[in-house]
Design a protein around this motif. Sequence first.
Motif, PDB file in Angstrom:
ATOM      1  N   CYS A  84       0.794  -1.236   0.000  1.00  0.00           N
ATOM      2  CA  CYS A  84       0.000   0.000   0.000  1.00  0.00           C
ATOM      3  C   CYS A  84       0.825   1.285   0.000  1.00  0.00           C
ATOM      4  CB  CYS A  84      -0.950   0.001   1.202  1.00  0.00           C
ATOM      5  SG  CYS A  84      -2.242  -1.267   1.099  1.00  0.00           S
ATOM      6  N   SER A  85       1.641   1.485   1.038  1.00  0.00           N
ATOM      7  CA  SER A  85       2.361   2.756   1.170  1.00  0.00           C
ATOM      8  C   SER A  85       3.279   3.055  -0.013  1.00  0.00           C
ATOM      9  CB  SER A  85       3.175   2.770   2.472  1.00  0.00           C
ATOM     10  OG  SER A  85       2.349   2.909   3.588  1.00  0.00           O
ATOM     11  N   ARG A  88       1.285   3.932  -3.215  1.00  0.00           N
ATOM     12  CA  ARG A  88       0.679   5.263  -3.234  1.00  0.00           C
ATOM     13  C   ARG A  88       1.730   6.360  -3.410  1.00  0.00           C
ATOM     14  NH1 ARG A  88      -4.804   4.740  -0.863  1.00  0.00           N
ATOM     15  NH2 ARG A  88      -5.161   2.499  -0.958  1.00  0.00           N
ATOM     16  N   SER A  89       2.898   6.155  -2.826  1.00  0.00           N
ATOM     17  CA  SER A  89       3.968   7.130  -3.022  1.00  0.00           C
ATOM     18  C   SER A  89       4.522   7.077  -4.442  1.00  0.00           C
ATOM     19  CB  SER A  89       5.090   6.905  -2.003  1.00  0.00           C
ATOM     20  OG  SER A  89       4.699   7.346  -0.724  1.00  0.00           O
ATOM     21  N   HIS A 102      10.813   5.326  -0.702  1.00  0.00           N
ATOM     22  CA  HIS A 102       9.688   4.782   0.080  1.00  0.00           C
ATOM     23  C   HIS A 102       9.467   3.331  -0.340  1.00  0.00           C
ATOM     24  CE1 HIS A 102       5.463   5.765   1.889  1.00  0.00           C
ATOM     25  NE2 HIS A 102       6.090   4.786   2.512  1.00  0.00           N
ATOM     26  N   ASN A 105       5.935  -0.443   3.597  1.00  0.00           N
ATOM     27  CA  ASN A 105       4.832   0.197   4.297  1.00  0.00           C
ATOM     28  C   ASN A 105       5.352   0.993   5.487  1.00  0.00           C
ATOM     29  OD1 ASN A 105       2.588  -0.466   2.773  1.00  0.00           O
ATOM     30  ND2 ASN A 105       2.219  -2.381   3.844  1.00  0.00           N
ATOM     31  N   THR A 106       4.679   2.088   5.786  1.00  0.00           N
ATOM     32  CA  THR A 106       5.161   2.986   6.827  1.00  0.00           C
ATOM     33  C   THR A 106       4.036   3.423   7.767  1.00  0.00           C
ATOM     34  OG1 THR A 106       4.883   4.785   5.222  1.00  0.00           O
ATOM     35  CG2 THR A 106       7.105   3.947   5.529  1.00  0.00           C
ATOM     36  N   THR A 108       1.875   6.135   9.259  1.00  0.00           N
ATOM     37  CA  THR A 108       1.469   7.458   8.800  1.00  0.00           C
ATOM     38  C   THR A 108       0.250   7.920   9.583  1.00  0.00           C
ATOM     39  OG1 THR A 108      -0.036   6.623   7.082  1.00  0.00           O
ATOM     40  CG2 THR A 108       2.262   6.912   6.463  1.00  0.00           C
ATOM     41  N   GLY A 129      10.576   6.922   3.901  1.00  0.00           N
ATOM     42  CA  GLY A 129       9.656   7.766   3.131  1.00  0.00           C
ATOM     43  C   GLY A 129      10.379   8.339   1.938  1.00  0.00           C
ATOM     44  N   HIS A 155      -1.419   7.034   4.385  1.00  0.00           N
ATOM     45  CA  HIS A 155      -0.485   5.960   4.041  1.00  0.00           C
ATOM     46  C   HIS A 155       0.689   6.390   3.173  1.00  0.00           C
ATOM     47  CE1 HIS A 155       0.010   2.010   5.327  1.00  0.00           C
ATOM     48  NE2 HIS A 155      -0.868   1.357   4.607  1.00  0.00           N
ATOM     49  N   MET A 156       1.124   7.685   3.274  1.00  0.00           N
ATOM     50  CA  MET A 156       2.294   8.152   2.538  1.00  0.00           C
ATOM     51  C   MET A 156       3.243   8.842   3.512  1.00  0.00           C
ATOM     52  SD  MET A 156       0.402   9.491  -0.952  1.00  0.00           S
ATOM     53  CE  MET A 156      -0.884  10.363  -0.066  1.00  0.00           C
ATOM     54  N   SER A 157       4.529   8.839   3.174  1.00  0.00           N
ATOM     55  CA  SER A 157       5.534   9.312   4.121  1.00  0.00           C
ATOM     56  C   SER A 157       6.643  10.075   3.395  1.00  0.00           C
ATOM     57  CB  SER A 157       6.117   8.107   4.856  1.00  0.00           C
ATOM     58  OG  SER A 157       7.148   8.469   5.731  1.00  0.00           O
TER      59      SER A 157
END
Length: 494
Positions: A84-85, A88-89, A102, A105-106, A108, A129, A155-157
């Motif tokens: 996911c993360s 999306r990034s 990134h 997963n992170t 957030t 990230g 869900h982004m970093s």
Amino acid sequence: MKSFTIRFFVIIIFAIFCVNCKSPKEVSDKKEVKKPLNVVLILMDDQGYDTSIDGVKGIETPNFDSFSKEGMRFTNAYAAVPSCSPSRSSISTGMYPHANGHWRNTITPSLSDGDEAFGRNANRVDKVGIHEYIKTLQEVLQENGFFTAITQKFHMSPPWKFPYSDRNTVHNDPEKYKEVIADFVDKSGDKPFFFQANISPPHRNFDKHMNKFPEYMPDPNQIVVPDYLPDTPLMREDLSKYYGCVQLADACAGAIIETLKRKGEFDNTLIIFTSDQGQPYHRAKASAYAEGLHVPYAVAGPNVIKGQISEALISHIDIMPTILNFLSLPIPETVQGKSILPVITGKQNKVTDRNYIFGEHNSHGPDVREHFPSRVVFDGQFYLIKNLMPNKSYLLPADLRAYKGWSNRSYEATVKAKDTHPMQYNLLRTLEKGRPALELYNMDNDPYQLVNLADDQSFKAKKEELISALNKWRKETGDVVDNPQKIKTRKLTK
């Protein structure tokens, strides 16, 4: 008398003309104001290439199907990464995870958190990230006067690199999506807008979605079980809930599209309808196999040709440059994807100079046991996976194996089918206990990637071609470290 009559009629005609004529200013004031161009990204969570228009039996996705006919549908669309993360990034940077930093997963913020959780003074920020120097899609749009909004999850970093004007936690209720999207449109005022309309199903826990919306559940006896999973009653039970969640997600997306039409914004908005990654099953999500990367994808909007199906190879890293190209905004030099605007407007049949697309998996979470780095190259028929740490044991992420918290029955169903479905059981065990260095699959006759052709001499030339293309891509994109955990963590600038 005759002269008087003529003058009288001339005066009458002139008076009528003057009553109906308007000054240049009045005419100008009545001109229709041209609406700004907007963008909406509809992003399902963990939906594989599973729609009724794409041929999946036992389910109905009427909104994706009808939307596809209002624009262009892509059959070879792939996420850059199956988690996911980082997915999306990759969308918001137009870059591969190994390049933007990134790679897993992170942690957030939740969309319900206060503004401070999204700023540079946030107390809780994951050490992984995107690099600070990278310009994100959200930053570019904000700088150019856009109203930006997001739903469901972040869900982004790091969070401050992805600024939004508004946030809303709506995630699986079609009626509430109508309210939220209408509210976003109203709040945008005269500004152009960008909405990232995230939808939570079919991400697990399926039960949480289906208990609330049981009307979307299909008949377990009518669905089709993918060949890489055992066809047992327990697996059908789990899969029917997945497909039910797909149908619920489709209803949510339909509510978003319906609202844009009702608010008069559909015709001046580029809408991209896709998923962040593939199916939430082992050998799909959090793996480099096609079931984890292949996603539904359709686009509609101004000048997008209608009712067309494209086999062009496209990637999620193409979303950012496509949006900016559509809006006539400059594309940052860091972007590694390409605009597909020439394809969706009918000027080209494929993305310029593209014969392959690439993908990767590094690690789903921070646990080193979940780390299994792989790289993918796909030419539209042959799909090659290079496992950078072959034979390493792998711990499946909790949502792919655990019942507690996730209501996952698929792992249990596969283990119980050891004797009745040994092939599917062995696929699971190979996933966990170690995979070969190279895997090669012919997607034309083996879409579930059951037969590895890497050691078949009749495919030697194709294997070498794809290895060469993969090595070139890795060099050009800076993927020089086989173990992404050795990549230096970016320095946070707050």
